[in-house]
Design a protein around this motif. Structure first.
Motif, short mmCIF file in Angstrom:
data_model
loop_
_atom_site.label_atom_id
_atom_site.label_comp_id
_atom_site.label_asym_id
_atom_site.label_seq_id
_atom_site.Cartn_x
_atom_site.Cartn_y
_atom_site.Cartn_z
N ILE A 9 6.39 -3.09 3.21
CA ILE A 9 7.22 -3.52 2.08
C ILE A 9 7.77 -2.37 1.26
CG2 ILE A 9 6.15 -5.78 1.84
CD1 ILE A 9 4.47 -4.58 -0.46
N LYS A 10 7.22 -1.17 1.46
CA LYS A 10 7.71 0.00 0.72
C LYS A 10 7.91 1.16 1.67
CE LYS A 10 5.89 -0.95 -3.84
NZ LYS A 10 5.14 -0.43 -4.97
N SER A 11 8.76 2.08 1.27
CA SER A 11 9.05 3.26 2.08
C SER A 11 7.86 4.20 2.12
CB SER A 11 10.26 3.98 1.50
OG SER A 11 10.48 5.19 2.18
N ARG A 12 7.76 4.92 3.23
CA ARG A 12 6.69 5.92 3.34
C ARG A 12 7.13 7.29 2.82
NH1 ARG A 12 6.66 6.17 9.88
NH2 ARG A 12 8.65 7.21 10.10
N ILE A 13 8.37 7.38 2.35
CA ILE A 13 8.85 8.63 1.78
C ILE A 13 8.01 8.95 0.54
CG2 ILE A 13 10.79 9.78 0.62
CD1 ILE A 13 12.65 8.13 2.39
N GLY A 14 7.51 10.14 0.45
CA GLY A 14 6.69 10.55 -0.68
C GLY A 14 5.21 10.28 -0.50
N ALA A 15 4.85 9.57 0.56
CA ALA A 15 3.44 9.29 0.82
C ALA A 15 2.81 10.50 1.50
CB ALA A 15 3.31 8.06 1.72
N PRO A 16 1.50 10.69 1.34
CA PRO A 16 0.81 11.78 2.03
C PRO A 16 0.93 11.63 3.55
CG PRO A 16 -0.58 10.86 0.32
CD PRO A 16 0.61 9.96 0.44
N LYS A 20 1.32 8.34 6.26
CA LYS A 20 2.46 8.18 7.18
C LYS A 20 1.96 7.98 8.60
CE LYS A 20 5.68 10.99 4.48
NZ LYS A 20 6.52 12.18 4.45
N ARG A 21 0.97 8.76 8.99
CA ARG A 21 0.41 8.64 10.33
C ARG A 21 -0.31 7.30 10.51
NH1 ARG A 21 -1.87 14.79 10.77
NH2 ARG A 21 0.15 15.76 11.16
N THR A 22 -0.91 6.80 9.46
CA THR A 22 -1.58 5.50 9.53
C THR A 22 -0.57 4.39 9.77
OG1 THR A 22 -3.33 6.28 8.06
CG2 THR A 22 -3.09 3.91 8.30
N ILE A 31 11.01 -0.45 6.93
CA ILE A 31 10.73 -1.44 5.89
C ILE A 31 11.12 -2.82 6.42
CG2 ILE A 31 11.36 -2.19 3.57
CD1 ILE A 31 11.79 0.69 2.82
N SER A 32 10.35 -3.82 6.08
CA SER A 32 10.52 -5.21 6.49
C SER A 32 10.14 -5.47 7.95
CB SER A 32 11.94 -5.72 6.25
OG SER A 32 12.22 -5.67 4.87
N GLN A 33 9.62 -4.47 8.63
CA GLN A 33 9.16 -4.67 10.00
C GLN A 33 7.81 -5.38 9.97
OE1 GLN A 33 8.61 -1.07 12.21
NE2 GLN A 33 8.20 -2.14 14.12
N VAL A 50 -3.41 1.91 3.41
CA VAL A 50 -2.00 1.86 3.01
C VAL A 50 -1.65 0.51 2.38
CG1 VAL A 50 -1.21 3.57 4.69
CG2 VAL A 50 -1.33 1.18 5.36
N PHE A 51 -2.63 -0.09 1.68
CA PHE A 51 -2.44 -1.43 1.11
C PHE A 51 -1.25 -1.51 0.17
CE2 PHE A 51 -4.79 0.72 -2.15
CZ PHE A 51 -4.37 0.16 -3.35
N HIS A 52 -0.87 -0.40 -0.47
CA HIS A 52 0.23 -0.40 -1.42
C HIS A 52 1.59 -0.33 -0.72
CE1 HIS A 52 -0.89 3.71 -0.51
NE2 HIS A 52 0.34 4.09 -0.87
N LEU A 53 1.60 -0.11 0.59
CA LEU A 53 2.86 -0.03 1.33
C LEU A 53 3.07 -1.25 2.24
CD1 LEU A 53 2.61 3.70 2.49
CD2 LEU A 53 3.84 2.81 0.53
N VAL A 54 2.04 -2.06 2.43
CA VAL A 54 2.14 -3.20 3.35
C VAL A 54 1.65 -4.47 2.67
CG1 VAL A 54 1.82 -1.75 5.38
CG2 VAL A 54 -0.16 -2.84 4.35
N GLU A 55 1.94 -5.61 3.30
CA GLU A 55 1.39 -6.89 2.86
C GLU A 55 1.06 -7.71 4.09
OE1 GLU A 55 5.46 -9.55 2.19
OE2 GLU A 55 4.24 -8.98 0.47
N GLU A 56 0.11 -8.61 3.94
CA GLU A 56 -0.26 -9.49 5.04
C GLU A 56 0.66 -10.70 5.02
OE1 GLU A 56 -4.14 -11.85 6.78
OE2 GLU A 56 -4.38 -10.41 5.14
N VAL A 57 1.25 -11.01 6.19
CA VAL A 57 2.15 -12.14 6.32
C VAL A 57 1.34 -13.32 6.81
CG1 VAL A 57 4.19 -13.02 7.49
CG2 VAL A 57 4.04 -10.59 6.89
#
Length: 58
Positions: A9-16, A20-22, A31-33, A50-57
């Protein structure tokens, strides 16, 4: 075995780099994949990392 659907749900730009590897290890590149992964303790740990970058559908 059970599976979990997760969506980036969020970009990995700026993430450690490790986060990113996770995301790549989970199969998320855009995003949205949405990907479906097995419900294993190791995958749960990666999702938690990476809970802050993803969500469970559901």
């Amino acid at each position: 075995m059970a599976t979990i659907k997760i969506k980036q749900i969020k970009s990995r730009i700026g993430a450690p780099v490790d986060q990113k590897r996770t995301l790549i290890a989970l199969g998320l590149h855009k995003i949205s994949q949405v990907v479906e992964v097995e419900d294993t303790p190791s995958n749960r740990g990666m999702i938690r990392k990476v809970f802050h970058l993803v969500e469970e559908v559901k």
